[in-house]
Design an enzyme around this catalytic site. Structure first.
Site, PDB file in Angstrom:
ATOM      1  N   ARG A  97       0.681  -1.104  -0.248  1.00 29.88           N
ATOM      2  CA  ARG A  97       0.355   0.220   0.144  1.00 29.88           C
ATOM      3  C   ARG A  97       0.268   1.037   0.089  1.00 29.88           C
ATOM      4  NH1 ARG A  97      -2.462   3.483  -0.545  1.00 29.88           N
ATOM      5  NH2 ARG A  97      -4.337   5.195   0.318  1.00 29.88           N
ATOM      6  N   HIS A 100       1.908   7.479   1.446  1.00 32.28           N
ATOM      7  CA  HIS A 100       0.951   7.759   1.266  1.00 32.28           C
ATOM      8  C   HIS A 100       0.442   8.314   2.506  1.00 32.28           C
ATOM      9  CE1 HIS A 100      -1.380   4.723   3.206  1.00 32.28           C
ATOM     10  NE2 HIS A 100      -2.123   5.429   3.326  1.00 32.28           N
ATOM     11  N   HIS A 102      -3.468  10.861   4.328  1.00 28.37           N
ATOM     12  CA  HIS A 102      -5.024  11.880   4.680  1.00 28.37           C
ATOM     13  C   HIS A 102      -5.228  12.416   5.934  1.00 28.37           C
ATOM     14  CE1 HIS A 102      -5.230   7.869   6.917  1.00 28.37           C
ATOM     15  NE2 HIS A 102      -4.467   7.331   5.366  1.00 28.37           N
ATOM     16  N   GLU A 106      -5.385   6.875  10.936  1.00 27.49           N
ATOM     17  CA  GLU A 106      -6.073   5.747  10.786  1.00 27.49           C
ATOM     18  C   GLU A 106      -5.261   4.249  12.266  1.00 27.49           C
ATOM     19  OE1 GLU A 106      -4.260   4.360   7.086  1.00 27.49           O
ATOM     20  OE2 GLU A 106      -2.911   2.955   7.595  1.00 27.49           O
ATOM     21  N   HIS A 145       2.582   7.021   5.039  1.00 26.96           N
ATOM     22  CA  HIS A 145       2.771   5.589   5.702  1.00 26.96           C
ATOM     23  C   HIS A 145       2.643   5.056   5.433  1.00 26.96           C
ATOM     24  CE1 HIS A 145      -1.293   7.136   6.489  1.00 26.96           C
ATOM     25  NE2 HIS A 145      -1.469   5.953   5.951  1.00 26.96           N
ATOM     26  N   GLU A 166     -11.260   5.322   1.112  1.00 29.50           N
ATOM     27  CA  GLU A 166      -9.424   4.979   0.761  1.00 29.50           C
ATOM     28  C   GLU A 166      -9.281   5.176  -0.935  1.00 29.50           C
ATOM     29  OE1 GLU A 166      -7.242   3.656   2.919  1.00 29.50           O
ATOM     30  OE2 GLU A 166      -6.392   2.654   1.383  1.00 29.50           O
ATOM     31  N   HIS A 277     -25.695  -2.253  28.140  1.00 24.51           N
ATOM     32  CA  HIS A 277     -24.908  -1.083  28.484  1.00 24.51           C
ATOM     33  C   HIS A 277     -24.676   0.329  27.176  1.00 24.51           C
ATOM     34  CE1 HIS A 277     -22.155  -2.977  25.726  1.00 24.51           C
ATOM     35  NE2 HIS A 277     -22.191  -2.221  24.931  1.00 24.51           N
ATOM     36  N   HIS A 279     -22.559   3.666  25.770  1.00 27.09           N
ATOM     37  CA  HIS A 279     -21.189   4.547  25.632  1.00 27.09           C
ATOM     38  C   HIS A 279     -21.003   5.728  25.643  1.00 27.09           C
ATOM     39  CE1 HIS A 279     -19.020  -0.121  24.902  1.00 27.09           C
ATOM     40  NE2 HIS A 279     -20.773   0.374  24.129  1.00 27.09           N
ATOM     41  N   GLU A 284     -20.496   3.430  18.765  1.00 27.29           N
ATOM     42  CA  GLU A 284     -19.810   2.022  18.801  1.00 27.29           C
ATOM     43  C   GLU A 284     -19.604   1.695  17.324  1.00 27.29           C
ATOM     44  OE1 GLU A 284     -20.335  -0.292  21.688  1.00 27.29           O
ATOM     45  OE2 GLU A 284     -20.509  -2.547  20.306  1.00 27.29           O
ATOM     46  N   HIS A 323     -27.444  -1.256  24.488  1.00 25.76           N
ATOM     47  CA  HIS A 323     -27.450  -2.932  23.658  1.00 25.76           C
ATOM     48  C   HIS A 323     -26.808  -3.406  23.943  1.00 25.76           C
ATOM     49  CE1 HIS A 323     -24.391   0.029  23.455  1.00 25.76           C
ATOM     50  NE2 HIS A 323     -23.252  -1.014  22.676  1.00 25.76           N
TER      51      HIS A 323
END
Ligand code: MN
Ligand code: MN
Length: 387
Positions: A97, A100, A102, A106, A145, A166, A277, A279, A284, A323
């Site tokens: 890869r 590059h 962005h 990541e 990277h 991507e 629970h 968050h 998520e 959830h």
């Protein structure tokens, strides 16, 4: 009709629940209906209009290249996924890869095989490491990277913006292809002919050679290491063990550079439940690694929906929605829950109710003292908070 499933309509599951529903004589995709029993015939507690919270990588476009492939689940595939986007990528041994960068940070989890990653920070510190299965990396937004397969390898990438694609990253080859060679020559202090062989369009993924050791591949004038590593071994820590499974957490408390992505990798044994629970710090975004299960989601105002998932699926939970997840298969279920946050955090219903006056709980739920003693105050309560 595929032979994989029973082609006799007599044996098809029918959307009938007691006095509710009616047969479905087709057209229908019976394979998918069988994969989604809780969507085909929902629990009666489900109600209201809801977001779609499931998208399978099997339903995505796969970008094919010499040296590997990639496919993505972003806000375009899953419109409620505003916080995070995910890319599933495979590289061959020697597949690259390309160099590059962005606008998004990541985060990555190596599913199988081994890859070599490189990154530099704005101070020019050079980072090179080999990442094997269970390894993570995190490259802050804008840091350049690369990833190169040392063996055939597959990994999950998560980006801290649902709009990420991507296919719209900044590539070394694409950059050079759009600068006049006269300027390239001046920039590097060499003759224009040095750039006779540069690609005329992007490489993105290409097949290269399997490299030697990191020592052999060091840059000649290497600047030294960044202060914090960009890689982390998730399984170097002891998991949190509960009666239903195990959990490994990675966030900025143990993987310091990972300031915008926090994750838990959860294992649930057959029949095990990731307890009720929610968050406090964002949506998520889930990647289902192995097995199958069902998730029930409550999103206020009487809205509730169940979704069935299998390995290769992406799941989503709206911000603050309550959830649970249940392993409905006969093997260990493994999934990653990821958050656009510097820390992993959840609020357990069990823990909440055990920390308020019992009188309040009894008044709200009509439960008795036995419930308080057995479910909330017992050391043996079945579901234990993770963190
Ligand atoms: Mn990248
Ligand atoms: Mn959760």
């Amino acid at each position: 009709m595929t032979k994989q499933f029973d082609s006799d309509p007599e044996n098809w599951p029918q959307p009938i629940d007691g006095e509710l529903g009616a047969t479905d004589e087709g057209p229908r995709d019976v394979m998918r209906d069988k994969e989604n029993p809780d969507m085909s015939v929902p629990p009666r507690t489900d109600s209201g209009t809801f977001y779609n919270l499931k998208f399978s990588y099997s339903d995505t476009h796969r970008r094919m290249e010499k040296g590997g492939w990639s496919r993505e689940v972003t806000i375009r595939e899953l419109p409620a996924a505003e916080d995070l986007a995910g890319v599933n990528m495979r590289l061959t041994a020697g597949g690259v890869r390309e160099l590059h960068w962005h606008k998004e940070a990541e985060w990555a989890y190596m599913i199988n095989g081994t890859a070599r990653v490189t990154c530099i920070d704005p101070e020019g510190h050079s980072y090179i490491d080999d990442v094997a299965a269970g390894g993570l990396w995190y490259f802050p937004a804008g840091f350049p990277h690369s990833i190169k397969g040392l063996t055939d390898c597959e990994f999950l990438l998560i980006f801290d913006d649902g709009q990420f694609s991507e296919n719209s990253t900044f590539l070394l080859s694409d950059f050079f292809a759009h600068i006049p060679k006269r300027v390239l020559a001046k920039n590097f202090g060499v003759d224009e002919s040095a750039f006779d062989n540069i690609p005329d369009s992007e490489l993105y993924i290409y097949q290269g050679d399997v490299p030697g050791s990191i020592e052999e591949e060091q840059p000649k004038n290497r600047n030294g290491q960044p202060p914090k590593p960009f890689t982390f071994n998730l399984f170097d820590q002891e998991p949190i063990k509960t009666s239903g499974g195990k959990v490994w957490i990675a966030d900025s408390s143990n993987f310091e550079v990972s300031k915008t992505v926090a994750i838990a990798l959860v294992e649930l044994e057959p029949g095990g439940v990731r307890e009720l629970h929610w968050h406090p710090n964002g949506q998520e975004w889930q990647y289902w690694l192995q097995g199958q299960g069902v998730m029930g989601v409550y999103n206020s105002a009487g809205q509730a929906r169940h979704f069935n998932y299998r390995e290769g699926d992406v799941g989503l939970v709206p911000y603050a929605a309550g959830h649970y997840i249940e392993n409905t298969g006969d093997e260990t279920l493994r999934f990653i829950e990821a958050f656009k946050s510097d820390r992993f955090a959840d609020l357990s219903v069990n823990q909440w109710l055990s920390q308020v006056p019992a009188r309040l709980v009894k008044e709200h739920l009509g439960v008795d003292d036995d419930f308080i003693d057995n479910a909330l105050c017992s050391e043996k309560r079945p579901n234990v908070k993770f963190d």
